[in-house]
Every structure is written in C-alpha cells, then in structure tokens.
Design a protein around this motif. Structure first.
Motif, mmCIF file in Angstrom:
data_model
loop_
_atom_site.group_PDB
_atom_site.id
_atom_site.type_symbol
_atom_site.label_atom_id
_atom_site.label_comp_id
_atom_site.label_asym_id
_atom_site.label_seq_id
_atom_site.Cartn_x
_atom_site.Cartn_y
_atom_site.Cartn_z
ATOM 1 N N GLY A 453 0.840 -1.193 0.000
ATOM 2 C CA GLY A 453 0.000 0.000 0.000
ATOM 3 C C GLY A 453 0.871 1.237 0.000
ATOM 4 O O GLY A 453 2.085 1.163 -0.159
ATOM 5 N N THR A 454 0.250 2.364 0.190
ATOM 6 C CA THR A 454 0.996 3.622 0.150
ATOM 7 C C THR A 454 1.654 3.908 1.494
ATOM 8 O O THR A 454 1.310 3.305 2.521
ATOM 9 N N VAL A 455 2.582 4.866 1.460
ATOM 10 C CA VAL A 455 3.238 5.292 2.698
ATOM 11 C C VAL A 455 2.197 5.871 3.657
ATOM 12 O O VAL A 455 2.204 5.581 4.862
ATOM 13 N N ALA A 456 1.286 6.675 3.122
ATOM 14 C CA ALA A 456 0.251 7.281 3.965
ATOM 15 C C ALA A 456 -0.610 6.214 4.635
ATOM 16 O O ALA A 456 -0.945 6.324 5.826
ATOM 17 N N ASN A 458 0.257 3.203 5.428
ATOM 18 C CA ASN A 458 1.040 2.536 6.462
ATOM 19 C C ASN A 458 1.165 3.387 7.719
ATOM 20 O O ASN A 458 1.128 2.857 8.828
ATOM 21 N N ILE A 459 1.301 4.694 7.557
ATOM 22 C CA ILE A 459 1.372 5.562 8.733
ATOM 23 C C ILE A 459 0.034 5.575 9.461
ATOM 24 O O ILE A 459 -0.021 5.592 10.699
ATOM 25 N N ALA A 460 -1.062 5.500 8.707
ATOM 26 C CA ALA A 460 -2.402 5.572 9.296
ATOM 27 C C ALA A 460 -2.895 4.223 9.814
ATOM 28 O O ALA A 460 -4.074 4.089 10.119
ATOM 29 N N LEU A 461 -2.002 3.232 9.944
ATOM 30 C CA LEU A 461 -2.426 1.892 10.353
ATOM 31 C C LEU A 461 -3.174 1.908 11.680
ATOM 32 O O LEU A 461 -4.196 1.234 11.845
ATOM 33 N N VAL A 510 8.987 5.433 9.399
ATOM 34 C CA VAL A 510 7.553 5.307 9.111
ATOM 35 C C VAL A 510 6.841 4.680 10.301
ATOM 36 O O VAL A 510 5.731 5.084 10.671
ATOM 37 N N SER A 511 7.464 3.688 10.921
ATOM 38 C CA SER A 511 6.834 3.055 12.093
ATOM 39 C C SER A 511 6.747 4.024 13.263
ATOM 40 O O SER A 511 5.790 3.987 14.043
ATOM 41 N N PHE A 512 7.740 4.942 13.408
ATOM 42 C CA PHE A 512 7.662 5.976 14.444
ATOM 43 C C PHE A 512 6.493 6.915 14.170
ATOM 44 O O PHE A 512 5.742 7.277 15.084
#
Length: 605
Positions: A453-456, A458-461, A510-512
């Motif tokens: 998926g997109t970076v966005a 993944n951040i919004a998980l 990204v996980s942070f």
C-alpha cells in the motif's frame, strides 16, 4: 490427556497417532464440517433431491431396454403393433433427457455448495489465525500456515468439486442398479451380492492403507512448503552466506520424501484398480453363464439377461469412481485434520468476559509480583515488583536473554504473566477492554513491517480515519517527512512488498510516525533504533523526544545514546531488575550500568 483435548497442529505434523488420538481428531474434523454445513441444509437437501431424480432416470434405462426386447419388439414383428415400441423409445428419450437436465442442475448446485464451504473455511482460518496469540505464531512456522490456507484447502475443494459428485453418483447408481436387478432377476442380484464380500474386503484394505499414505503426504507437503517459504524469506542470508548448495540439498531431500510418499499411495491403486476389474469381469461372466443356461431352458428372457448384464456393468463402473473418490477423500481428510487443528487452537491470551473500560488512560504501569515462563518451562521473569509512574521514560538494558523483551511483551499483553499481575492505572491488563488496551499501549519493534500500500496508508495503520494533514504532521514530528516527499509519489508512493522501496532506517521512521499518529499513553520501543545508521539516529533523537513527551515510555536498546534520553534506567539480569535509577546516578554508582556505559563510550572513540 483426554482424546477430546488433542489439539495443536504443531504436534500433529506427523503421520502416526494412537487409536484414541485418531478418533479424537476425526471427531474434531466432523465437528468442523458439521458447523460449516449446518447453515447450508436447504441447499444440501435440494442437491440431494436433484441427484436422486437424475440417477433414477438413468437407472431405468436397462429395464426399458429389456421390456422393449422381450415385449414390444415381438408385438411389432409378429402383430405389426408398433405402439409399445414407440412408447418405450419415447420413455427412454424422456428419461434420458430428464436425467441429463437434472445432472446439469446438480453440477450448478454442487458448485454453489462447494464455494460456500470453501469461502467459510478460508475466512475462518484467516480470522482465527489473526486472533491467536503471539505464542502460537512464534511456534508455528509461516510455511505451515500457508499450507493450511493453500494446499490443504485445495485438497478439500478438489474433493467437493468432483470426487464427492462421483461418490454420490456411484452410491445412488449402485443402489438403484441393485434394486432394479433384483426386480427383474433376483438370482442375478444374489450373485452380485455374493461378489460384494471380496469387494468390501478389498475396499476396506484400501481405505485403511491409503489413510496412512495420504496423511503422510500431507505432512511432507507441509514440510516442502515450509522449506521453500523459509528459504525465499531468508534469501538474503542464504546468498550472503553462500548457502545455496545446502538449500538445494535439504530441499532435494524433502522433495524426494514427498515423491516417495506419493509413490506409496499410487502403489495402492496398482492393487485396487486391477482387483476391481477382476471382480467385475468375474461377476459379469457368472451372470452371463447362469443366465445363458436359464435362457436355453426357457426360464429367462433374453432381454432380461441383457438388462442384467448391463446392470452388473453399471454397478461396477462407478466403483472405479469410488476409488478415485477415496483418493481425494483421504487427501482431503488429512487436510481437514490439519485445518481443524489450527481452528481448535485457543488463544493463550483470552479477552475478558466482563471487560473494564479505561477510555482515558494516564499511563501508570505496575508489576505486582510478576513471574513468567514460556511453554518450554524456562522462567524468564521471576517475582518482578515494579512501578512506572505515568509520563516517565524508562530504559531497559542488560545482556541478551535477561528478560527485557519479555517484560515489554507482557505490557503489550502479547503474553499473560504466569503469576502476578500487570496493571495499567490500577486495572489488571487481563480485565481491560481490548480496544482500550490497544489504544493505550503501542509497541514499535526492530522489524518495522510495512504492508503493501501507500506510505500514507502505512502511517495511518493505527488510525485509519486520519486526514492527510494529520499523517503529514506525524511524519514531520519524527523526521520522516523529508524522505517521504522525495519518493516518486510522495505520501502516495506504493512501498511494495514489505516496504521494499524504502531502506531499513526509513521503514523505522515510518513506524515511528505510525506510533506518533496513534497517540498511545504507553509507548514501547523494542530495539526500535537498531536499524538506523548514525546520521539517521542523530536525526531521530529529537523526534524521539517529541514522540515520548507526555506519555509513559519503555525503551529497550543496546545503543546507550538512545538510553540517555530516559528518565530512569532498569538493568536486568536473569529475569530480575538488579539496578534502578537515573542514567547519571547509575554511572556515578559504578555498577553494571556504569560498566556498560564505559564500554559503549570506548566503542565510539
């Protein structure tokens, strides 16, 4: 252990069981099948009626032929009365047409039934494996889970799609054939029944031996998938250490085991098929011989003899199909055993029956006499008594195996304590509402896993309804915005499988950002900076200060530069806290932490 408690497919990846274990596994598989078929009763009944009608229409064909030869044909030849012959011909065509139409209807119905069962099985496996605790996933290889969802379900689908159709058809054709044979010539029926004794013995032998054989093939098939998946997952390590020859050797052995397991099964068919052909030929010869003698003395009509031979042939024809069904059945039974084993696994971390709500957590943690031992029996934490005030940042340091990660997993409730309690704001985690727990406590691990998926996305998980502005703000807060903007499509860039488009350090950033956006009251960083190079680590130190502000934090790190931002350091050894204080105080005390810090400073010189 009671047979009814036989569960856990990790222990069932073998091909030999005690009799009681086998019975318990069969009961378990039948329970699973029954629970899936229960909502489909109407469809099952309709399918059954359709196949009975279609089979009956096909079974009366030889009787119509016998009546036509013995009754209608003589009247047409001797008396010129073609009416009965025409009626018999029409009846034959109509019965065949009805039978064909119902067969087509049955094919559609069995397809609907099959897809309904497979859909339910697939979703059950997925839902259940998501629910299972971390202990299961740490002890059960991904290759075996993939085997349950792929090759095992394919075996079950093969059974339902074709082989079950063949079995039902064989049983009904056999039953109708035997009934009609007794109606037109009971003596030939008795002869056919007599040949049923060696037939039953042959089929019983085949079922017993093939059950062992197909169970063995399922076990080896799972090993084959495991070996392939693990090799491909760890391909970097394989190539880095030049382990390709060793991999070929191990995979070759497993593949050869699979080949030999399949050959053992096919050897059984090498006995079954000739045996069925022999029994069919002997029975037909017996009916012909006995029938010819009775035709010669006028006690049996030639049309009835012809119909009897056709019925005997029709009886043994589907037996071949039964053999093919047994092929699929044994494979599917072994697969269903594995699938039911996974579905019978209970989460070791159970949701509370009466959950306590904690919508606004403060973040105070308390370990009240906590001890923990893994299933192997090894004690990792022993009588831990510890309080972490809300808002405090605590660093856990110590040698490998000291119990740091285990303590963090207990806080995240990936495991429950063997003894004692872990409390959040005075509430035992085992009694806390799961939604409140997941909202209040978030863990960031060394393996910063990114989903396709997109970076966005993944951040919004942890906050799927977040706006793009909130996602950007979280990325900026942890220093990830710059590299994300440099990607081909910015926040809309597809990271590909497991984040293959970004570096390990970027995945960690990204996980942070993901954790920052989730805004938990308790944040756990388990070696979360281990993947960062020194420039990236320096960049993220300020981000960590913002990330940890106003929330309780537990940091597990070997890099003492990360530990330096902590308010308090706990030094652990052999599952116990041996030092507790601020970084400066522990350095001044000259104990274990001071030695660790001195060694780290020397390594940076």
């Amino acid at each position: 252990m009671s047979p009814e408690t036989v569960r856990g497919t990790r222990g069932e990846d073998r091909d030999q069981y005690t009799r009681e274990e086998s019975r318990a596994i069969r009961r378990r598989s039948l329970r699973l099948l029954g629970s899936i078929l229960a909502p489909l009763k109407r469809l099952i009944w309709l399918t059954g009626i359709v196949i009975v009608v279609s089979t009956a229409m096909r079974a009366i064909g030889p009787t119509l032929i016998a009546f036509g030869i013995d009754e209608a044909l003589p009247r047409a030849v001797d008396q010129g009365d073609w009416g009965p012959a025409i009626l018999i011909g029409l009846a034959f065509v109509v019965s065949g047409g009805i039978g064909a139409a119902f067969v087509g209807w049955y094919i559609v119905l069995i397809a609907r039934l099959t897809q309904a069962v497979m859909m339910e099985l697939r979703t059950r496996i997925f839902r259940h494996t998501q629910r299972l605790s971390l202990e299961f996933h740490e002890g059960y290889t991904s290759g075996r889970i993939i085997a349950r969802q792929t090759s095992d379900l394919e075996s079950i689908q093969e059974l339902l799609d074709g082989s079950l159709n063949e079995l039902i058809d064989a049983i009904l054709i056999g039953s109708f054939t035997l009934l009609m044979l007794f109606l037109i010539d009971w003596r030939s029926g008795l002869l056919l029944l007599g040949m049923g004794i060696p037939l039953v013995l042959l089929m019983r032998w085949f079922v017993r031996e093939s059950q062992k054989g197909f169970r063995a093939t399922r076990v080896v098939s799972a090993r084959l998938i495991v070996q392939f998946v693990e090799t491909m997952t760890g391909i970097r390590a394989v190539q880095a250490f030049r382990r390709e020859p060793r991999g070929r050797e191990v995979f070759g052995r497993v593949a050869d085991d699979y080949r030999r397991a399949n050959l053992r099964v096919f050897r059984l068919f090498g006995v079954l098929d000739p045996g069925l052909i022999l029994l069919a030929n002997v029975t037909i010869a017996g009916v012909l011989l006995w029938g010819a003698l009775r035709v010669s003395d006028g006690t049996l009509a030639i049309g009835v003899l012809l119909a009897s031979v056709l019925y005997v042939r029709n009886f043994f024809g589907p037996i071949e199909e039964v053999a093919m069904f047994l092929n699929s059945y044994q494979s599917a039974t072994a697969a269903l055993e594995k699938v039911s084993g996974v579905l019978e696994e209970d989460p070791t971390v159970q949701d509370p029956e009466r959950a306590r709500r904690l919508p606004e957590a403060r973040g105070e943690l308390e370990f009240d006499g906590v001890s923990f031992a893994y299933a192997t029996g090894r004690t990792v934490l022993a009588d831990c008594a510890l309080t972490i005030p809300a808002g405090q940042t605590v660093a856990l340091v110590g040698t490998t195996g000291a119990g740091k990660s285990t303590l963090a997993k207990l806080v995240a409730r990936f495991y429950d304590p063997t003894a004692g309690r872990v409390l959040l704001d005075g509430v035992d985690l085992r009694q806390l509402d799961p939604e409140d727990l997941r909202r209040a406590i978030v863990m960031v691990t060394q393996e910063a896993y990114l989903f396709s998926g997109t970076v966005a996305e993944n951040i919004a998980l942890g906050k799927p309804d977040a706006t793009l502005a909130e996602i950007r703000a979280a990325a900026e807060a942890v220093g990830a915005h710059g590299f994300i903007e440099a990607l081909p499509d910015g926040y809309d860039t597809d990271v590909n499988k497991r984040g293959g488009r970004v570096s390990a350090g970027q995945r960690q950033l990204v996980s942070f950002a993901r954790a920052f956006l989730a805004d938990p009251r308790v944040l756990i960083l388990d070696e979360a900076t281990a993947s960062l190079d020194l420039p990236s680590e320096r960049l993220v130190q300020d981000a960590l200060q913002r990330l940890l502000a106003d929330r309780t934090a537990i940091i597990i790190a070997h890099r003492l530069s990360t530990v330096a931002i902590a308010d308090r350091v706990l030094v652990m050894e052999h599952g116990r806290v041996v030092e507790d204080g601020s970084p400066a105080a522990l350095i001044a005390a000259g104990g274990r932490y001071a030695a660790l810090n001195a060694g780290w400073e020397a390594s940076q010189a």
